[in-house]
Design a protein around this motif. Sequence first.
Motif, PDB file in Angstrom:
ATOM      1  N   GLY A 293      13.492 -21.802  12.200  1.00 41.44           N
ATOM      2  CA  GLY A 293      12.338 -21.189  11.685  1.00 41.44           C
ATOM      3  C   GLY A 293      11.848 -20.182  12.579  1.00 41.44           C
ATOM      4  O   GLY A 293      11.414 -19.252  12.150  1.00 41.44           O
ATOM      5  N   GLY A 294      11.903 -20.383  13.871  1.00 41.46           N
ATOM      6  CA  GLY A 294      11.490 -19.409  15.054  1.00 41.46           C
ATOM      7  C   GLY A 294      12.226 -18.355  14.880  1.00 41.46           C
ATOM      8  O   GLY A 294      11.853 -17.119  15.178  1.00 41.46           O
ATOM      9  N   PHE A 295      13.619 -18.375  14.425  1.00 41.27           N
ATOM     10  CA  PHE A 295      14.391 -17.200  14.328  1.00 41.27           C
ATOM     11  C   PHE A 295      13.913 -16.227  13.208  1.00 41.27           C
ATOM     12  O   PHE A 295      14.033 -15.063  13.220  1.00 41.27           O
ATOM     13  N   GLN A 296      13.543 -16.983  11.940  1.00 45.30           N
ATOM     14  CA  GLN A 296      13.144 -16.409  10.795  1.00 45.30           C
ATOM     15  C   GLN A 296      11.917 -15.308  11.126  1.00 45.30           C
ATOM     16  O   GLN A 296      11.772 -14.402  10.700  1.00 45.30           O
ATOM     17  N   MET A 297      11.052 -16.042  12.007  1.00 45.63           N
ATOM     18  CA  MET A 297       9.801 -15.298  12.319  1.00 45.63           C
ATOM     19  C   MET A 297      10.104 -14.076  13.200  1.00 45.63           C
ATOM     20  O   MET A 297       9.083 -13.170  13.176  1.00 45.63           O
ATOM     21  N   LEU A 298      11.376 -13.871  13.814  1.00 48.06           N
ATOM     22  CA  LEU A 298      11.616 -12.596  14.505  1.00 48.06           C
ATOM     23  C   LEU A 298      12.026 -11.411  13.474  1.00 48.06           C
ATOM     24  O   LEU A 298      11.894 -10.454  13.929  1.00 48.06           O
ATOM     25  N   GLY A 299      12.125 -11.544  12.223  1.00 47.92           N
ATOM     26  CA  GLY A 299      12.535 -10.597  11.265  1.00 47.92           C
ATOM     27  C   GLY A 299      11.140  -9.878  10.816  1.00 47.92           C
ATOM     28  O   GLY A 299      10.045 -10.216  11.316  1.00 47.92           O
ATOM     29  N   LYS A 300      11.244  -9.034   9.927  1.00 51.27           N
ATOM     30  CA  LYS A 300      10.221  -8.096   9.216  1.00 51.27           C
ATOM     31  C   LYS A 300       9.210  -9.079   8.266  1.00 51.27           C
ATOM     32  O   LYS A 300       8.295  -8.885   8.242  1.00 51.27           O
ATOM     33  N   TRP A 301      10.102  -9.835   7.476  1.00 48.58           N
ATOM     34  CA  TRP A 301       9.278 -10.560   6.239  1.00 48.58           C
ATOM     35  C   TRP A 301       9.887 -11.966   6.152  1.00 48.58           C
ATOM     36  O   TRP A 301      11.244 -12.157   6.173  1.00 48.58           O
ATOM     37  N   ILE A 302       9.195 -12.666   5.887  1.00 50.74           N
ATOM     38  CA  ILE A 302       9.529 -14.171   5.124  1.00 50.74           C
ATOM     39  C   ILE A 302       8.996 -14.173   4.036  1.00 50.74           C
ATOM     40  O   ILE A 302       7.724 -14.317   3.644  1.00 50.74           O
ATOM     41  N   HIS A 303       9.981 -14.582   2.935  1.00 54.79           N
ATOM     42  CA  HIS A 303       9.400 -14.492   1.561  1.00 54.79           C
ATOM     43  C   HIS A 303       9.497 -15.978   1.004  1.00 54.79           C
ATOM     44  O   HIS A 303      10.706 -16.561   0.978  1.00 54.79           O
ATOM     45  N   ASP A 304       8.548 -16.366   0.342  1.00 55.82           N
ATOM     46  CA  ASP A 304       8.638 -17.827  -0.202  1.00 55.82           C
ATOM     47  C   ASP A 304       8.090 -17.644  -1.681  1.00 55.82           C
ATOM     48  O   ASP A 304       7.109 -18.077  -2.197  1.00 55.82           O
TER      49      ASP A 304
ATOM     50  N   GLY B  24       6.798 -10.815   9.446  1.00 61.23           N
ATOM     51  CA  GLY B  24       7.126 -11.396  10.698  1.00 61.23           C
ATOM     52  C   GLY B  24       6.759 -10.620  11.928  1.00 61.23           C
ATOM     53  O   GLY B  24       6.198  -9.685  11.722  1.00 61.23           O
ATOM     54  N   PHE B  25       7.531 -10.918  13.022  1.00 63.26           N
ATOM     55  CA  PHE B  25       6.960 -10.194  14.340  1.00 63.26           C
ATOM     56  C   PHE B  25       8.004  -8.721  14.215  1.00 63.26           C
ATOM     57  O   PHE B  25       7.768  -7.994  15.148  1.00 63.26           O
ATOM     58  N   ALA B  26       8.807  -8.503  13.406  1.00 66.17           N
ATOM     59  CA  ALA B  26       9.740  -7.549  13.077  1.00 66.17           C
ATOM     60  C   ALA B  26      10.494  -6.979  14.267  1.00 66.17           C
ATOM     61  O   ALA B  26      10.553  -5.718  14.653  1.00 66.17           O
ATOM     62  N   PHE B  27      10.845  -8.074  15.210  1.00 64.74           N
ATOM     63  CA  PHE B  27      12.132  -7.634  16.400  1.00 64.74           C
ATOM     64  C   PHE B  27      13.255  -7.334  15.839  1.00 64.74           C
ATOM     65  O   PHE B  27      14.121  -6.787  16.555  1.00 64.74           O
ATOM     66  N   PHE B  28      13.733  -7.882  14.627  1.00 64.98           N
ATOM     67  CA  PHE B  28      14.911  -7.655  14.009  1.00 64.98           C
ATOM     68  C   PHE B  28      14.552  -7.040  12.680  1.00 64.98           C
ATOM     69  O   PHE B  28      13.921  -7.438  11.797  1.00 64.98           O
ATOM     70  N   ASP B  29      15.531  -6.152  12.259  1.00 61.65           N
ATOM     71  CA  ASP B  29      15.360  -5.328  10.856  1.00 61.65           C
ATOM     72  C   ASP B  29      16.001  -6.335   9.897  1.00 61.65           C
ATOM     73  O   ASP B  29      17.173  -6.116   9.563  1.00 61.65           O
ATOM     74  N   MET B  30      15.360  -7.283   9.617  1.00 58.33           N
ATOM     75  CA  MET B  30      16.056  -8.502   8.650  1.00 58.33           C
ATOM     76  C   MET B  30      14.618  -9.137   7.944  1.00 58.33           C
ATOM     77  O   MET B  30      13.580  -8.968   8.332  1.00 58.33           O
ATOM     78  N   GLU B  31      15.143  -9.922   6.957  1.00 59.76           N
ATOM     79  CA  GLU B  31      14.007 -10.455   6.106  1.00 59.76           C
ATOM     80  C   GLU B  31      14.759 -11.985   5.698  1.00 59.76           C
ATOM     81  O   GLU B  31      15.674 -11.891   5.331  1.00 59.76           O
ATOM     82  N   THR B  32      13.816 -12.721   5.226  1.00 54.75           N
ATOM     83  CA  THR B  32      14.363 -14.189   4.897  1.00 54.75           C
ATOM     84  C   THR B  32      13.583 -14.415   3.892  1.00 54.75           C
ATOM     85  O   THR B  32      12.349 -14.351   3.739  1.00 54.75           O
ATOM     86  N   THR B  33      14.332 -15.020   2.904  1.00 51.56           N
ATOM     87  CA  THR B  33      13.955 -15.661   1.436  1.00 51.56           C
ATOM     88  C   THR B  33      14.080 -16.916   1.452  1.00 51.56           C
ATOM     89  O   THR B  33      15.208 -17.541   1.513  1.00 51.56           O
ATOM     90  N   LEU B  34      13.265 -17.842   1.304  1.00 48.15           N
ATOM     91  CA  LEU B  34      13.325 -19.342   1.269  1.00 48.15           C
ATOM     92  C   LEU B  34      13.731 -19.681  -0.300  1.00 48.15           C
ATOM     93  O   LEU B  34      12.913 -19.053  -1.165  1.00 48.15           O
TER      94      LEU B  34
END
Length: 493
Positions: A335-346, A359-369
Amino acid sequence: MNTQTLMVQGTTSDAGKSMLVTALCRWLSRQGVRVAPFKPQNMALNSVVTADGGEIGRAQAVQALAAGLAPHTDMNPVLLKPNTDKRAQIIIHGHAIATMDAGVFHDYKSIALKAVLESHTRLSNQYERIIAEGAGSPAEINLRAHDIANMGFAEAVDCPVILIADIDRGGVFAHFAGTLALLSESEQARIQGFVINRFRGDKKLLDPGLEWLEQYTGKPVLGVLPYLQGLHLEAEDALPGSAASTVSPEQKLFRIIVPALPRISNHTDFDPLRLHPHVHVQFIGPGETIPPADLIILPGSKSVCADLDWLRQQGWEPAIYHHLRYGGKLLGICGGFQMLGKWIHDPIGLEGDAGSTPGFAFFDMETTLAADKILRNGQGRLSLNNAAVTGYEIHAGITTYHTRYQSLIHLTQSQDGAISDDGLIAGTYLHGIFTSAAACHELLTWAGLVDQHSMPDYPSICNAAIERLADCVEQYLDTTRLNRLLNLPVRIS
């Protein structure tokens, strides 16, 4: 009474149930008894992936190790993983089936009991003895109806029960007497003896109390276990206290801080670091000052979006930016890794209200639960210096990268995680990455720890603790009575 199963119940939470079950499993295994651990219902955010591809509480995995077994979903058929104070994900036979309010689950227990008894039957058919662990206390009046965790299970399988209490908390005799008083007659008859845990001092001063307890209850004291200094046994759920560090912060060479998220999960990831002689690990709770550090680790979370909001409220975002500006390293796990991306979608409200959280937007990625949780064990090599690494994945998120990054871990059949282009930030879905000494060494080297002699052998430390517990059974408990309770031959010393 069914003497194939012996159940350990406690007068309170953290009385020593998990510890005693672990000790008894190793003690019996030493005698050549094929024994398995069992916990009908567990509520914990520390879990592992089993050999059969499910998820159980971490304490049962430790107990399986004590018994010389690979963890299996039948060892913990019902696991509750809270994502709010009133709701929890319900995991049956290793797989999530729903998220329920406490009241809804209370009504669901009659169905859950069927799963519990199915698992117990399968274990009974495979092993000679089962050591079962209760949850909380059997005297919790509000939870007695439809109970499957304590006496409800014990009565269903007709097994004897040992009651354990922690004397270090104080009031141990009141705990025993009060617990018995709140049980039904049949439940009282099921209690076959008491074990006192964490005693320190002159036992002769305790003897009058033991005599009174036996006379008052008509039940034997099976033994008094000492307070074991320096014992490392992975926690079932609670975060370790500050006293868990073996060396004071002033003596440490490398500072690691971890936010104590409201729904932190699998914080046992950091146990190898806490035992490292050159590392000081500090969990930072709500309202606490965020101190300077060499490495910040964002841990796993059962409610990623809510915990991300909590981090921002607690001032972690500017603290992390300041940390990175001065060359500190940042690692996210699950979950801490997911926070490093641009978005977390639920989108379906899996962990809370439906929606998206930046997210914190350190990586250009997004996560969908998603509803289907990923559960798998993994092994591979770190991309940092090719060190072997093993671990396990437990997450509901699917992460999509919009920019290509160097992977942190090359798994056998896939890539995992990412490292930022400047090398300051890394993330992984893999829990347990510090367990291997080689992987721990390389990750700490990346983080900036140069002098690393005397690396701890974490698996050996864990096994030594289990051996120490089994020694305590031999030395401090009435093994003759224990063997009779389990219908085993009484050894003549």
